[in-house]
Design a protein around this motif. Structure first.
Motif, mmCIF file in Angstrom:
data_model
loop_
_atom_site.group_PDB
_atom_site.id
_atom_site.type_symbol
_atom_site.label_atom_id
_atom_site.label_comp_id
_atom_site.label_asym_id
_atom_site.label_seq_id
_atom_site.Cartn_x
_atom_site.Cartn_y
_atom_site.Cartn_z
ATOM 1 N N GLY A 21 0.781 -1.223 0.000
ATOM 2 C CA GLY A 21 0.000 0.000 0.000
ATOM 3 C C GLY A 21 0.815 1.276 0.000
ATOM 4 N N ARG A 22 2.134 1.155 -0.106
ATOM 5 C CA ARG A 22 2.981 2.353 -0.053
ATOM 6 C C ARG A 22 2.839 3.210 -1.306
ATOM 7 N NH1 ARG A 22 8.695 -0.220 1.134
ATOM 8 N NH2 ARG A 22 7.750 -1.955 -0.037
ATOM 9 N N VAL A 23 2.629 2.568 -2.442
ATOM 10 C CA VAL A 23 2.393 3.252 -3.712
ATOM 11 C C VAL A 23 1.305 2.477 -4.445
ATOM 12 C CG1 VAL A 23 4.769 4.137 -3.912
ATOM 13 C CG2 VAL A 23 4.174 1.911 -4.926
ATOM 14 N N PRO A 24 0.695 3.041 -5.470
ATOM 15 C CA PRO A 24 -0.305 2.292 -6.227
ATOM 16 C C PRO A 24 0.288 1.039 -6.880
ATOM 17 C CG PRO A 24 -0.504 4.626 -6.685
ATOM 18 C CD PRO A 24 0.760 4.455 -5.890
ATOM 19 N N PHE A 25 -0.522 0.001 -6.945
ATOM 20 C CA PHE A 25 -0.117 -1.269 -7.551
ATOM 21 C C PHE A 25 -1.040 -1.572 -8.728
ATOM 22 C CE2 PHE A 25 -0.346 -6.086 -7.335
ATOM 23 C CZ PHE A 25 0.827 -6.270 -8.077
ATOM 24 N N VAL A 26 -0.442 -1.726 -9.918
ATOM 25 C CA VAL A 26 -1.213 -1.882 -11.154
ATOM 26 C C VAL A 26 -0.668 -3.075 -11.951
ATOM 27 C CG1 VAL A 26 -2.081 -0.719 -13.216
ATOM 28 C CG2 VAL A 26 -1.452 0.635 -11.208
ATOM 29 N N PRO A 27 -1.103 -4.295 -11.645
ATOM 30 C CA PRO A 27 -0.604 -5.446 -12.388
ATOM 31 C C PRO A 27 -1.227 -5.552 -13.774
ATOM 32 C CG PRO A 27 -2.305 -6.148 -10.868
ATOM 33 C CD PRO A 27 -2.075 -4.682 -10.606
ATOM 34 N N GLY A 28 -0.488 -6.196 -14.678
ATOM 35 C CA GLY A 28 -1.032 -6.503 -15.990
ATOM 36 C C GLY A 28 -1.841 -7.779 -15.922
ATOM 37 N N THR A 29 -3.077 -7.733 -16.400
ATOM 38 C CA THR A 29 -3.957 -8.902 -16.297
ATOM 39 C C THR A 29 -4.489 -9.360 -17.660
ATOM 40 O OG1 THR A 29 -5.899 -7.496 -15.913
ATOM 41 C CG2 THR A 29 -4.710 -8.281 -13.965
ATOM 42 N N GLY A 30 -3.989 -8.781 -18.722
ATOM 43 C CA GLY A 30 -4.506 -9.126 -20.038
ATOM 44 C C GLY A 30 -3.751 -10.264 -20.687
ATOM 45 N N SER A 31 -4.385 -10.882 -21.666
ATOM 46 C CA SER A 31 -3.735 -11.906 -22.482
ATOM 47 C C SER A 31 -4.463 -11.973 -23.813
ATOM 48 C CB SER A 31 -3.754 -13.267 -21.776
ATOM 49 O OG SER A 31 -4.981 -13.936 -21.979
ATOM 50 N N THR A 32 -4.059 -12.904 -24.632
ATOM 51 C CA THR A 32 -4.722 -13.082 -25.920
ATOM 52 C C THR A 32 -6.027 -13.858 -25.784
ATOM 53 O OG1 THR A 32 -4.286 -13.694 -28.225
ATOM 54 C CG2 THR A 32 -3.580 -15.261 -26.545
ATOM 55 N N HIS B 237 -9.662 -14.285 -23.999
ATOM 56 C CA HIS B 237 -10.678 -13.433 -23.366
ATOM 57 C C HIS B 237 -11.036 -13.905 -21.961
ATOM 58 C CE1 HIS B 237 -14.147 -10.773 -23.068
ATOM 59 N NE2 HIS B 237 -14.897 -11.822 -22.754
ATOM 60 N N ASP B 238 -11.358 -15.196 -21.806
ATOM 61 C CA ASP B 238 -11.764 -15.704 -20.496
ATOM 62 C C ASP B 238 -10.617 -15.629 -19.490
ATOM 63 O OD1 ASP B 238 -14.312 -16.220 -21.408
ATOM 64 O OD2 ASP B 238 -13.947 -18.349 -21.805
ATOM 65 N N GLU B 239 -9.406 -15.883 -19.957
ATOM 66 C CA GLU B 239 -8.237 -15.793 -19.092
ATOM 67 C C GLU B 239 -8.034 -14.364 -18.602
ATOM 68 O OE1 GLU B 239 -4.614 -18.135 -20.140
ATOM 69 O OE2 GLU B 239 -3.695 -16.148 -20.294
ATOM 70 N N THR B 240 -8.259 -13.400 -19.489
ATOM 71 C CA THR B 240 -8.135 -11.986 -19.111
ATOM 72 C C THR B 240 -9.135 -11.628 -18.018
ATOM 73 O OG1 THR B 240 -7.338 -11.363 -21.303
ATOM 74 C CG2 THR B 240 -8.294 -9.618 -19.958
ATOM 75 N N ILE B 241 -10.371 -12.067 -18.177
ATOM 76 C CA ILE B 241 -11.377 -11.786 -17.156
ATOM 77 C C ILE B 241 -11.019 -12.478 -15.841
ATOM 78 C CG2 ILE B 241 -13.781 -12.231 -16.494
ATOM 79 C CD1 ILE B 241 -14.607 -11.578 -19.335
ATOM 80 N N TYR B 242 -10.554 -13.710 -15.930
ATOM 81 C CA TYR B 242 -10.172 -14.457 -14.722
ATOM 82 C C TYR B 242 -9.066 -13.723 -13.959
ATOM 83 C CZ TYR B 242 -7.968 -18.064 -11.839
ATOM 84 O OH TYR B 242 -7.417 -18.765 -10.790
ATOM 85 N N LEU B 243 -8.013 -13.317 -14.664
ATOM 86 C CA LEU B 243 -6.889 -12.649 -14.021
ATOM 87 C C LEU B 243 -7.285 -11.279 -13.470
ATOM 88 C CD1 LEU B 243 -4.077 -13.599 -16.546
ATOM 89 C CD2 LEU B 243 -4.155 -14.267 -14.129
ATOM 90 N N THR B 244 -8.155 -10.583 -14.196
ATOM 91 C CA THR B 244 -8.594 -9.266 -13.726
ATOM 92 C C THR B 244 -9.458 -9.399 -12.477
ATOM 93 O OG1 THR B 244 -8.542 -8.513 -16.040
ATOM 94 C CG2 THR B 244 -9.626 -7.081 -14.451
ATOM 95 N N LYS B 245 -10.283 -10.434 -12.442
ATOM 96 C CA LYS B 245 -11.069 -10.691 -11.235
ATOM 97 C C LYS B 245 -10.168 -11.061 -10.056
ATOM 98 C CE LYS B 245 -15.585 -12.047 -13.109
ATOM 99 N NZ LYS B 245 -16.573 -13.166 -13.234
ATOM 100 N N LYS B 246 -9.143 -11.850 -10.328
ATOM 101 C CA LYS B 246 -8.198 -12.208 -9.270
ATOM 102 C C LYS B 246 -7.517 -10.948 -8.712
ATOM 103 C CE LYS B 246 -8.117 -16.672 -8.559
ATOM 104 N NZ LYS B 246 -8.333 -17.249 -7.192
#
Length: 309
Positions: free
Chosen positions: A78-89, A91-100
């Motif tokens: 929480g010291r600075v904003p955290f913005v992970p990459g959750t996309g992929s080629t 579609h369902d995997e992208t949604i899964y990772l973004t939900k995680k």
């Protein structure tokens, strides 16, 4: 839904896209990942991102990507904003990772334009709208046409921003500076625009950008962050001086596909074991020597630092 005013004020400056360190065996070196994150925050980095292009996400399993996000989230603390990459080629995997990512409590998720598929603008709209609708956290679109084969057009981005309040910004790894100007024209000046092209980090600030997500921050986090700090403080001369001072380093780190030169450089600095997973590999010995010659004008290199190929 929130207008995300508070987080948009925080998501500015140098958001460093951290490499994914590996052991020589090829497994993920989570301890080194934690050390790198602590070093970045101590050096003035304004935000942390993992599993973007620099983090070799296509070389990681889905389970490893989740683990990297979890370890990084804890290290950031929480010291600075955290913005992970959750996309992929996928579609369902992208949604899964973004939900995680949402479950972890990240500040925002960065979602890449799907690579290899080369979707139409209409298909891109449907993909990103479905991802945005699946979560309540802010989404930063990641447009990198040189590696995805398709460009997210400004009007498509504006349509998404209008229809999905949680799509709050874009990382533009786009050398077309006319294009990035039109992004803010179409999406509005409050839309968060980040440069993913090192030589456009300073120019992007001049047109109203929120900051940048620069791979070079991996080796020079303090100076890369200082470009933004100086500009934000009104010291444009200092920011411009740093812009040109960093240019030789920016150039040499992109003479081979990112993050190969970057990992070679970090190996020379003694920060990581310089390991990539195939099909990626370290640069040639000749390029490694060139990297070393440039790098030693910026940082003190340990005499024992070595790389392998």
């Amino acid at each position: 839904m929130s207008d995300f005013t508070s987080i948009k004020k925080r998501l500015r400056g140098s958001i460093a896209p951290i490499i994914t360190p590996f052991y020589e065996s090829g497994s993920v070196d989570f301890e080194t990942l934690e050390r790198l994150i602590h070093w970045h925050i101590e050096s003035g980095t304004h935000g942390i991102s993992v599993t973007g292009t620099t983090g070799e996400p296509s070389s990681l399993t889905v389970e490893e990507r989740v683990q990297v996000m979890e370890v990084a989230m804890k290290a950031v603390g929480g010291r600075v904003p955290f913005v992970p990459g959750t996309g992929s080629t996928n579609h369902d995997e992208t949604i899964y990772l973004t939900k995680k990512a949402e479950e972890m409590g990240v500040d925002a998720a960065m979602v890449i334009v799907p690579y290899y598929n080369k979707p139409s603008q209409h298909a891109l709209y449907k993909h990103f709208k479905a991802v945005a609708d699946a979560v309540s956290i802010p989404i930063i679109v990641y447009n990198i046409p040189g590696r995805t084969g398709v460009n997210m057009e400004p009007k498509t981005l504006a349509r998404l921003h209008n229809d999905c309040p949680n799509i709050i910004g874009v990382k533009e790894s786009n050398k077309d500076f006319e294009h990035v100007n039109r992004v803010l024209l179409e999406c509005g000046r409050d839309f968060l625009l980040y440069s993913g092209i090192e030589l456009l980090c300073y120019p992007m600030l001049a047109i109203g950008g929120a900051g940048y997500i620069s791979a070079t921050a991996n080796v020079e986090p303090k100076k890369v962050a200082e470009v933004y700090d100086a500009y934000a403080a009104g010291n444009h001369d200092r920011a411009l001086e740093l812009h040109y001072e960093l240019m030789p380093l920016n150039d040499v780190l992109f003479k081979d596909t990112n993050p190969a030169p970057l990992k070679a450089a970090l190996g020379m600095m003694g920060k990581i074991k310089p390991v990539l997973r195939l099909p990626m590999d370290l640069p040639t010995e000749a390029l490694q020597q060139e990297i070393r010659e440039v790098l030693q004008t910026y940082v003190d290199l340990p005499s024992t630092s070595v790389t392998s190929n």
